[in-house]
Design a protein around this motif. Structure first.
Motif, PDB file in Angstrom:
ATOM      1  N   GLY A 284     -37.204 -28.264   9.915  1.00 54.27           N
ATOM      2  CA  GLY A 284     -36.928 -27.100   9.077  1.00 54.27           C
ATOM      3  C   GLY A 284     -37.128 -25.790   9.809  1.00 54.27           C
ATOM      4  N   TRP A 285     -38.127 -25.734  10.695  1.00 51.30           N
ATOM      5  CA  TRP A 285     -38.448 -24.509  11.440  1.00 51.30           C
ATOM      6  C   TRP A 285     -37.292 -24.110  12.351  1.00 51.30           C
ATOM      7  CZ3 TRP A 285     -42.970 -21.707  10.978  1.00 51.30           C
ATOM      8  CH2 TRP A 285     -43.258 -20.780  11.965  1.00 51.30           C
ATOM      9  N   ASP A 286     -36.760 -25.079  13.109  1.00 53.87           N
ATOM     10  CA  ASP A 286     -35.620 -24.788  13.978  1.00 53.87           C
ATOM     11  C   ASP A 286     -34.350 -24.509  13.185  1.00 53.87           C
ATOM     12  OD1 ASP A 286     -36.736 -24.748  16.432  1.00 53.87           O
ATOM     13  OD2 ASP A 286     -36.372 -26.841  16.899  1.00 53.87           O
ATOM     14  N   GLY A 287     -34.204 -25.195  12.038  1.00 58.80           N
ATOM     15  CA  GLY A 287     -33.053 -24.923  11.178  1.00 58.80           C
ATOM     16  C   GLY A 287     -33.056 -23.493  10.683  1.00 58.80           C
ATOM     17  N   LEU A 288     -34.241 -22.974  10.321  1.00 58.88           N
ATOM     18  CA  LEU A 288     -34.345 -21.586   9.881  1.00 58.88           C
ATOM     19  C   LEU A 288     -33.927 -20.625  10.996  1.00 58.88           C
ATOM     20  CD1 LEU A 288     -37.734 -21.537   7.927  1.00 58.88           C
ATOM     21  CD2 LEU A 288     -35.488 -21.113   6.971  1.00 58.88           C
ATOM     22  N   GLY A 289     -34.414 -20.875  12.207  1.00 56.67           N
ATOM     23  CA  GLY A 289     -34.082 -19.981  13.310  1.00 56.67           C
ATOM     24  C   GLY A 289     -32.604 -19.995  13.649  1.00 56.67           C
ATOM     25  N   LEU A 290     -32.000 -21.189  13.660  1.00 53.91           N
ATOM     26  CA  LEU A 290     -30.583 -21.312  14.040  1.00 53.91           C
ATOM     27  C   LEU A 290     -29.671 -20.698  12.979  1.00 53.91           C
ATOM     28  CD1 LEU A 290     -28.466 -22.515  15.977  1.00 53.91           C
ATOM     29  CD2 LEU A 290     -28.583 -24.612  14.653  1.00 53.91           C
ATOM     30  N   VAL A 291     -29.911 -21.035  11.692  1.00 49.25           N
ATOM     31  CA  VAL A 291     -29.024 -20.533  10.635  1.00 49.25           C
ATOM     32  C   VAL A 291     -29.230 -19.033  10.437  1.00 49.25           C
ATOM     33  CG1 VAL A 291     -28.308 -20.850   8.243  1.00 49.25           C
ATOM     34  CG2 VAL A 291     -29.074 -22.806   9.556  1.00 49.25           C
ATOM     35  N   SER A 292     -30.456 -18.538  10.649  1.00 46.97           N
ATOM     36  CA  SER A 292     -30.669 -17.097  10.526  1.00 46.97           C
ATOM     37  C   SER A 292     -29.865 -16.343  11.588  1.00 46.97           C
ATOM     38  CB  SER A 292     -32.150 -16.760  10.651  1.00 46.97           C
ATOM     39  OG  SER A 292     -32.612 -17.028  11.952  1.00 46.97           O
ATOM     40  N   TYR A 293     -29.746 -16.919  12.794  1.00 45.61           N
ATOM     41  CA  TYR A 293     -28.899 -16.296  13.821  1.00 45.61           C
ATOM     42  C   TYR A 293     -27.436 -16.243  13.362  1.00 45.61           C
ATOM     43  CZ  TYR A 293     -26.277 -15.737  18.129  1.00 45.61           C
ATOM     44  OH  TYR A 293     -25.399 -15.285  19.074  1.00 45.61           O
ATOM     45  N   CYS A 294     -26.955 -17.348  12.787  1.00 46.83           N
ATOM     46  CA  CYS A 294     -25.559 -17.379  12.327  1.00 46.83           C
ATOM     47  C   CYS A 294     -25.320 -16.364  11.210  1.00 46.83           C
ATOM     48  CB  CYS A 294     -25.194 -18.780  11.828  1.00 46.83           C
ATOM     49  SG  CYS A 294     -25.272 -20.045  13.092  1.00 46.83           S
ATOM     50  N   LEU A 295     -26.324 -16.138  10.365  1.00 46.88           N
ATOM     51  CA  LEU A 295     -26.158 -15.193   9.263  1.00 46.88           C
ATOM     52  C   LEU A 295     -26.258 -13.750   9.741  1.00 46.88           C
ATOM     53  CD1 LEU A 295     -28.216 -17.046   6.512  1.00 46.88           C
ATOM     54  CD2 LEU A 295     -25.783 -16.559   6.431  1.00 46.88           C
ATOM     55  N   VAL A 296     -27.147 -13.474  10.717  1.00 45.44           N
ATOM     56  CA  VAL A 296     -27.290 -12.100  11.199  1.00 45.44           C
ATOM     57  C   VAL A 296     -26.032 -11.659  11.944  1.00 45.44           C
ATOM     58  CG1 VAL A 296     -28.593 -10.622  12.783  1.00 45.44           C
ATOM     59  CG2 VAL A 296     -29.804 -12.140  11.247  1.00 45.44           C
ATOM     60  N   VAL A 297     -25.392 -12.571  12.689  1.00 44.87           N
ATOM     61  CA  VAL A 297     -24.180 -12.203  13.446  1.00 44.87           C
ATOM     62  C   VAL A 297     -22.913 -12.415  12.620  1.00 44.87           C
ATOM     63  CG1 VAL A 297     -25.268 -12.761  15.637  1.00 44.87           C
ATOM     64  CG2 VAL A 297     -23.896 -14.488  14.512  1.00 44.87           C
ATOM     65  N   TYR A 298     -23.044 -12.484  11.290  1.00 47.40           N
ATOM     66  CA  TYR A 298     -21.903 -12.815  10.424  1.00 47.40           C
ATOM     67  C   TYR A 298     -20.772 -11.803  10.568  1.00 47.40           C
ATOM     68  CZ  TYR A 298     -19.254 -13.833   6.193  1.00 47.40           C
ATOM     69  OH  TYR A 298     -18.246 -14.134   5.323  1.00 47.40           O
ATOM     70  N   TYR A 299     -21.102 -10.503  10.689  1.00 45.86           N
ATOM     71  CA  TYR A 299     -20.056  -9.478  10.755  1.00 45.86           C
ATOM     72  C   TYR A 299     -19.447  -9.347  12.150  1.00 45.86           C
ATOM     73  CZ  TYR A 299     -21.184  -7.833   6.072  1.00 45.86           C
ATOM     74  OH  TYR A 299     -21.360  -7.743   4.728  1.00 45.86           O
ATOM     75  N   SER A 300     -20.051  -9.967  13.169  1.00 47.44           N
ATOM     76  CA  SER A 300     -19.501 -10.040  14.533  1.00 47.44           C
ATOM     77  C   SER A 300     -19.257  -8.679  15.168  1.00 47.44           C
ATOM     78  CB  SER A 300     -18.192 -10.843  14.542  1.00 47.44           C
ATOM     79  OG  SER A 300     -18.411 -12.148  14.072  1.00 47.44           O
ATOM     80  N   SER A 301     -20.057  -7.702  14.834  1.00 47.60           N
ATOM     81  CA  SER A 301     -19.984  -6.419  15.533  1.00 47.60           C
ATOM     82  C   SER A 301     -20.978  -6.428  16.688  1.00 47.60           C
ATOM     83  CB  SER A 301     -20.307  -5.274  14.569  1.00 47.60           C
ATOM     84  OG  SER A 301     -21.625  -5.398  14.091  1.00 47.60           O
ATOM     85  N   VAL A 302     -20.938  -5.372  17.505  1.00 51.22           N
ATOM     86  CA  VAL A 302     -21.871  -5.290  18.638  1.00 51.22           C
ATOM     87  C   VAL A 302     -23.307  -5.211  18.139  1.00 51.22           C
ATOM     88  CG1 VAL A 302     -22.552  -3.895  20.622  1.00 51.22           C
ATOM     89  CG2 VAL A 302     -20.130  -4.186  20.081  1.00 51.22           C
ATOM     90  N   ASN A 303     -23.515  -4.416  17.092  1.00 52.73           N
ATOM     91  CA  ASN A 303     -24.862  -4.270  16.523  1.00 52.73           C
ATOM     92  C   ASN A 303     -25.360  -5.601  15.966  1.00 52.73           C
ATOM     93  OD1 ASN A 303     -27.174  -3.053  15.585  1.00 52.73           O
ATOM     94  ND2 ASN A 303     -26.250  -2.431  13.647  1.00 52.73           N
ATOM     95  N   SER A 304     -24.476  -6.348  15.282  1.00 55.66           N
ATOM     96  CA  SER A 304     -24.863  -7.642  14.720  1.00 55.66           C
ATOM     97  C   SER A 304     -25.221  -8.629  15.821  1.00 55.66           C
ATOM     98  CB  SER A 304     -23.726  -8.221  13.875  1.00 55.66           C
ATOM     99  OG  SER A 304     -23.395  -7.368  12.822  1.00 55.66           O
ATOM    100  N   ASN A 305     -24.431  -8.642  16.905  1.00 56.72           N
ATOM    101  CA  ASN A 305     -24.704  -9.596  17.981  1.00 56.72           C
ATOM    102  C   ASN A 305     -26.027  -9.298  18.677  1.00 56.72           C
ATOM    103  OD1 ASN A 305     -22.358 -11.114  17.621  1.00 56.72           O
ATOM    104  ND2 ASN A 305     -21.150  -9.689  18.838  1.00 56.72           N
ATOM    105  N   LEU A 306     -26.295  -8.016  18.923  1.00 51.55           N
ATOM    106  CA  LEU A 306     -27.571  -7.661  19.552  1.00 51.55           C
ATOM    107  C   LEU A 306     -28.745  -7.995  18.642  1.00 51.55           C
ATOM    108  CD1 LEU A 306     -26.614  -4.230  21.156  1.00 51.55           C
ATOM    109  CD2 LEU A 306     -27.030  -6.380  22.332  1.00 51.55           C
ATOM    110  N   SER A 307     -28.605  -7.700  17.340  1.00 52.31           N
ATOM    111  CA  SER A 307     -29.677  -7.998  16.396  1.00 52.31           C
ATOM    112  C   SER A 307     -29.904  -9.496  16.273  1.00 52.31           C
ATOM    113  CB  SER A 307     -29.328  -7.414  15.021  1.00 52.31           C
ATOM    114  OG  SER A 307     -29.101  -6.044  15.103  1.00 52.31           O
ATOM    115  N   GLY A 308     -28.809 -10.262  16.253  1.00 51.57           N
ATOM    116  CA  GLY A 308     -28.938 -11.717  16.187  1.00 51.57           C
ATOM    117  C   GLY A 308     -29.633 -12.283  17.407  1.00 51.57           C
TER     118      GLY A 308
END
Length: 554
Positions: free
Chosen positions: A114-138
């Motif tokens: 569950g711990w790794d699942g949280l980290g991986l899916v949170s990355y996919c959600l943070v970069v959802y908009y695929s902008s430069v800011n989103s990618n850096l934040s992810g």
């Protein structure tokens, strides 16, 4: 009906069932421990373990309830006709599943799933908009969370000597070093002070994701892990109490100088996480868990209301361009104010019961005057940035779009916000009656009893006064607080000044360029020239070097 509504109904029903199960477990003092063996290698056995007791089922109930409201909210906010919205829905459902897997696991191996699942899916959600800011934040979010996995992985290897990873049986005889590793992991996930940078950066995600991540799922995973691994070795750890206290003050200061709506709410989340972490290490486990549940309700409401503002203000998040929301968005404004009051700990709101109990127990712990004052100061600054947020968004004049762009219609967003508002008002009181905490009578003098209320109203007053001030301090002070006290490792402002004063080499922008590319090239060139000089000499040099090595070996 669309897919969002099917999942909304399913999650609500599961939340009600889980809450009912938790109340039965409290009443009967009963728990379910389920163990499944899926791999057996010589003396090493891998089990998948599930524990259902009152704390895990209540926490699952709160997570599912908030998730159901977020799903209903997202059906209007994200749209439900496109393929990208379906992808968003399934990512959110994966995120919820990962959190539930972590909650019900008392086993190190199953926690890691569950711990790794949280980290991986949170990355996919943070970069959802695929902008430069989103990618850096992810990238910041993902790398910081992966840093926390180190502690769990080393703990898994260390616990092989115990013969099992079911730490719940070794709760009071675990090695202190394993607990320190787990506390390090939980500090990265819960964004305590050395690892705080990813929490405001993760605001690049869509607003429904922020409501879910920063209320009840990702940031609370570290807190829940420390509660589960709780041992007598952790009680009254002064260093960790001070780390939690510093997190509260640091985030409250930064929130008072931030102009991004979602980042201000993220800093308030960071402040509450510091409060809960310090109360855990004071031994107030039940109170911290109680505050965790109540905080999840009003913080998700705060994010959902900010999402409505962003939606109707044409994707604007700067609070300086807002104003007059109470005239044009009255329903959202009422809910926003209620959640702000619950955050500040106004009496008889949801946050009051848990926050007041923690503060009054804090007075009994025998800390010195400076620490007590710092604790009350962070309480006052919470009210200060809350009233600043109200002032900019509600009391000022309209600064941005024409009035006809704003309308407060009662859609799925309005319905979910109304339900969350009711829960934010009554949930703290209801939970206080139902879970029957082991509370004791605290006899305090009148001045100490009213101290928290006095600081709340002082924070409100100072927040109103600060809004009418002009820039009264030098500009670098505001820049320093607005940039999280330069906690970003590659802050160009700090590094440029560092090179100006120390190296007089102002063209170098980053540490990596100075120490890696330029520095590495210089040393490699010097080493290459040395070898070239060595190889160009006569055979006598080789003979002397051979004799020296031979004598050394002798």
């Amino acid at each position: 009906m669309n897919k969002y509504m099917y999942w909304f109904i399913f999650l609500v029903l599961m939340s009600i069932f889980s809450f009912y199960l938790g109340l039965i477990f409290i009443l009967t003092k009963f728990c379910i421990f389920f163990e499944y063996k899926f791999l057996y290698i010589n003396s090493l056995v891998f089990y998948y373990v599930v524990i259902l007791d009152w704390s895990s089922t209540l926490f699952i109930s709160v997570v599912l309830f908030i998730s159901s409201m977020v799903i209903m909210y997202s059906s209007f906010y994200m749209g439900y006709g496109s393929m990208s919205s379906n992808r968003f829905m399934y990512l959110v459902l994966l995120f919820i599943l990962s959190m539930i897997l972590m909650i019900i696991s008392p086993n190190m191996i199953s926690i890691l799933l569950g711990w790794d699942g949280l980290g991986l899916v949170s990355y996919c959600l943070v970069v959802y908009y695929s902008s430069v800011n989103s990618n850096l934040s992810g990238m910041i979010t993902c790398l910081t969370n992966r840093l926390g996995d180190i502690g769990i992985l080393i703990g898994i290897g260390w616990m092989m000597s115990f013969g099992s990873w079911n730490f719940i049986f070794y709760n009071y005889c675990l090695d202190n070093n394993i607990l320190l590793l787990l506390i390090f992991s939980s500090f990265t996930k819960s964004a305590q002070v050395p690892f705080s940078c990813w929490l405001p950066a993760a605001m690049a995600a869509p607003t429904p994701v922020s409501a879910l991540v920063h209320s009840s799922t990702l940031v609370t995973a570290g807190l829940y892990l420390v509660m589960r691994f709780f041992s007598n070795l952790c009680v009254f750890n002064y260093f960790f109490i001070l780390v939690g206290l510093f997190t509260m003050i640091f985030s409250s200061f930064c929130a008072n100088f931030e102009f991004d709506l979602k980042k201000i709410i993220a800093f308030s989340t960071l402040s509450q996480l510091g409060l809960m972490m310090s109360s855990i290490f004071m031994g107030l486990m039940d109170y911290s868990f109680y505050h965790l549940l109540t905080h999840a309700m009003f913080k998700s409401l705060l994010f959902l209301c900010s999402g409505i503002y962003i939606y109707y203000y044409l994707d604007n998040q700067d609070i300086r361009f807002m104003g007059g929301c109470c005239s044009f968005l009255p329903l959202s404004t009422c809910c926003f104010n209620i959640s702000n009051m619950a955050l500040c700990g106004i009496p008889f709101m949801s946050g009051f019961y848990s926050k007041d109990m923690i503060i009054e127990n804090y007075v009994f712990m025998g800390f010195n005057y400076l620490i007590c004052f710092s604790f009350y100061l962070s309480l006052g600054m919470t009210c200060c940035y809350s009233i600043r947020l109200m002032y900019y968004s509600l009391l000022g004049s309209l600064n941005f779009v024409p009035i006809n762009c704003e309308k407060d219609e009662f859609n799925y967003m309005g319905l979910s916000v109304m339900v969350m508002t009711i829960m934010s008002v009554v949930f703290g009181c209801m939970l206080n009656w139902l879970i029957n905490l082991d509370m004791v009578w605290l006899f305090l003098p009148m001045d100490l009893k009213l101290m928290s209320l006095v600081f709340i109203f002082c924070g409100f007053w100072l927040g109103m006064e600060f809004n009418s001030f002009s820039y009264s301090v030098f500009f670098d002070y505001y820049f320093f607080n607005n940039n999280m006290w330069f906690m970003f490792g590659y802050s160009s402002f700090l590094i440029n000044n560092f090179f100006n004063y120390c190296f007089s080499y102002y063209k170098v922008l980053f540490w990596g360029e100075f120490y890696l590319t330029s520095g590495l090239y210089y040393y490699l060139k010097s080493l290459s020239l040395l070898f070239q000089f060595y190889l160009n000499n006569t055979i006598k040099v080789f003979m002397i070097s051979y004799l020296l090595v031979f004598l050394l070996l002798m």
